[in-house]
Design an enzyme around this catalytic site. Structure first.
Site, PDB file in Angstrom:
ATOM      1  CD  GLU A  33      -3.017  -0.788   0.138  1.00 59.72           C
ATOM      2  OE1 GLU A  33      -2.728  -0.129  -1.101  1.00 59.72           O
ATOM      3  OE2 GLU A  33      -3.153  -1.928  -1.339  1.00 59.72           O
ATOM      4  CE1 TYR A 116      -6.874   2.748  -1.116  1.00 63.41           C
ATOM      5  CE2 TYR A 116      -4.840   3.070  -0.540  1.00 63.41           C
ATOM      6  CZ  TYR A 116      -5.799   2.294  -1.115  1.00 63.41           C
ATOM      7  OH  TYR A 116      -5.421   1.196  -1.934  1.00 63.41           O
ATOM      8  CG  ASP A 134      -8.268   4.140  -4.910  1.00 66.87           C
ATOM      9  OD1 ASP A 134      -9.775   4.161  -5.359  1.00 66.87           O
ATOM     10  OD2 ASP A 134      -7.808   3.613  -5.639  1.00 66.87           O
TER      11      ASP A 134
END
Length: 346
Positions: A33, A116, A134
Site C-alpha cells: 500500500e 486510505y 482512492d
DNA sequence: AAATCGGGGTT
DNA sequence: AACCCAGATTT
C-alpha cells in the site's frame, strides 16, 4: 442487484492476479500500500518484489540503514514514503514487538499511513468495514452517481467517503474495497472507459447522460515552475568525484547528488565561468570543464520543471570528502542523477 | 484550503 | 501539454 453484490461479482471474474492479493500478512499488505500510493501497479510491482526479497520481515526492515532503504526505493519517487516506511518499521519492531496494529484507528498512528492506507490494511487484513477512497473510487462513484463535487476538496472527500461507507459490504469489506478500486483501474478508466461492456451501463448516471468525460470534477492545480539546476561533476586524476547528501525540506530529502548550483536562467559559458570560479574547493588549481549535455535536460516533476545541466569539471586533486567513481552506484540518487550516471562514461 | 512531494504512463 | 496514478503531510 445491489451495487456491492454486482461489483464483487464483476471482481471475481475480472481481477488481476497480483502478489499482494495472495496474502493477508499485514507487513506485506502495508508494504504494497505504501509503494502503490500515487503509483500505478506496473510501476510498483518490481519494487514490491525487491522489498519482500531484501526485507522478508518487519524486523529486517527495522534494522536496515535508511541509506539502504532509500537505495532500494530509488526511482520510485515521493521519497518521504521510504523514510516514513523505515520509521514505522522501527516502531512496529521495537515498540510493538513486531505485531502490526490491527485496527483502523491504531494503523493511523503509523507514519505515512493516512486515511486510505489505514482503511486498506484494516479491511484487507482484519476484515474491518472501513471504506477505501482512492483515485479509482472517486472516479467510479462520481460517474455512477453523477456527483460533481470536486474530488480534491474537503467537501468532496467527506461526501465520497460517506457514500463509500454506505455502499461497503459489511460482511466482505476486503472484497468490496478491492473490487471498486480494480473496477476503476481496469474498466472505468479515466479516458476511454469500457462502457460498452459495463455491468453498470443502465444504471450509471454518467453513461446515461453522456457525461463520462466530465466526471469526476477536479480542481486544477497550479502550473509547474521552472527551475535551473547545474550539477558540478568533479573528477580528479585518481578517479574520485564528489557527492553531497541533500538535507532540508525540499525534494529528494536525504538522497545524494553532485554539488548543485541553482541559477535564475539557463547558464551560458560566461555564466558558468562565474559559478565555477566561486567554488573554493578548486582554490587556485588548474581545471578544465565541459558541458555534458548540448541542451538542458528537462526533468518534469508535479510542481517543478527542472532544466538541468551537467558540467564536467576535471582537476588534479579534490579536497574535502570524495568518493571513488566506481562506488557511485552505492548511493541513493534522484533518477535524474541516476540516468546521468548510467550514460556518462566515468 | 492550498501547496508540496516523483516518476512513469496515456491520450 | 494535460491528466492520471491503491495519498500523506506540511504550510
Amino acid at each position: 442487484m445491489i451495487f456491492s453484490k454486482k461489483l464483487i461479482n464483476w471482481y471475481s471474474v475480472n481481477k488481476r492476479d497480483l502478489p499482494w492479493r495472495n496474502t493477508t500478512n499485514p507487513y506485506h499488505i502495508w508494504l504494497s500500500e505504501i509503494i502503490l500510493q500515487q503509483t500505478q501497479v506496473n510501476q510498483g510491482l518490481p519494487f514490491y518484489d525487491a522489498f519482500i526479497t531484501n526485507f522478508p520481515s518487519v524486523f529486517d526492515l527495522a534494522v536496515a540503514k535508511e541509506s539502504e532503504v532509500l537505495k532500494l526505493w530509488q526511482g520510485l519517487g515521493y521519497y518521504s514514503r521510504a523514510r516514513n516506511l523505515h520509521a514505522s518499521a522501527k516502531y512496529v519492531a521495537n515498540d510493538l514487538n513486531g505485531v502490526f496494529p490491527n485496527t483502523y484507528k491504531d494503523l493511523l498512528k503509523l507514519k505515512g499511513v493516512g486515511d486510505y492506507t489505514a482503511s486498506a490494511i484494516a479491511s484487507f487484513c482484519f476484515n474491518e468495514a472501513t471504506p477505501v477512497v482512492d483515485g479509482n473510487v472517486y472516479r467510479v462513484l462520481s460517474r455512477y452517481y453523477g456527483i460533481d463535487t470536486p474530488i480534491n476538496s474537503s467537501k468532496g472527500a467527506k461526501e465520497f467517503k460517506d457514500l463509500a461507507h454506505e455502499l461497503i459490504d459489511e460482511k466482505q469489506p476486503s472484497a468490496f474495497n478491492q473490487a471498486i478500486m480494480e473496477f476503476g483501474a481496469i474498466q472505468c478508466k479515466p479516458k476511454n472507459p469500457d462502457c460498452e461492456v459495463c455491468v453498470f451501463q443502465e444504471s450509471c448516471f454518467a453513461f446515461r447522460n453522456n457525461k463520462i468525460g466530465e466526471l469526476p470534477v477536479k480542481i486544477k492545480s497550479a502550473k509547474a515552475k521552472k527551475k535551473y539546476f547545474n550539477f558540478l561533476v568533479f573528477i580528479d586524476e585518481s578517479g574520485n568525484t564528489i557527492l553531497e547528501q541533500r538535507e532540508g525540506k525540499g525534494i529528494w530529502q536525504n538522497l545524494f547528488q553532485f554539488p548543485l548550483v541553482e541559477s535564475n536562467s539557463n547558464l551560458d559559458t560566461k555564466g558558468f565561468e562565474t559559478v565555477i570560479q566561486s567554488q573554493d574547493l578548486l582554490s587556485g588549481q588548474d581545471y578544465s570543464w565541459r558541458l555534458y549535455n548540448k541542451e538542458p535536460i528537462v526533468h518534469k516533476l508535479s510542481h517543478q520543471h527542472l532544466y538541468t545541466n551537467f558540467w564536467i569539471v576535471n582537476v588534479k586533486t579534490l579536497k574535502g570528502e570524495t568518493i571513488p567513481v566506481e562506488n557511485i552506484r552505492d548511493y541513493a540518487v534522484p533518477i535524474l542523477i541516476g540516468n546521468f550516471i548510467e550514460n556518462f562514461n566515468f
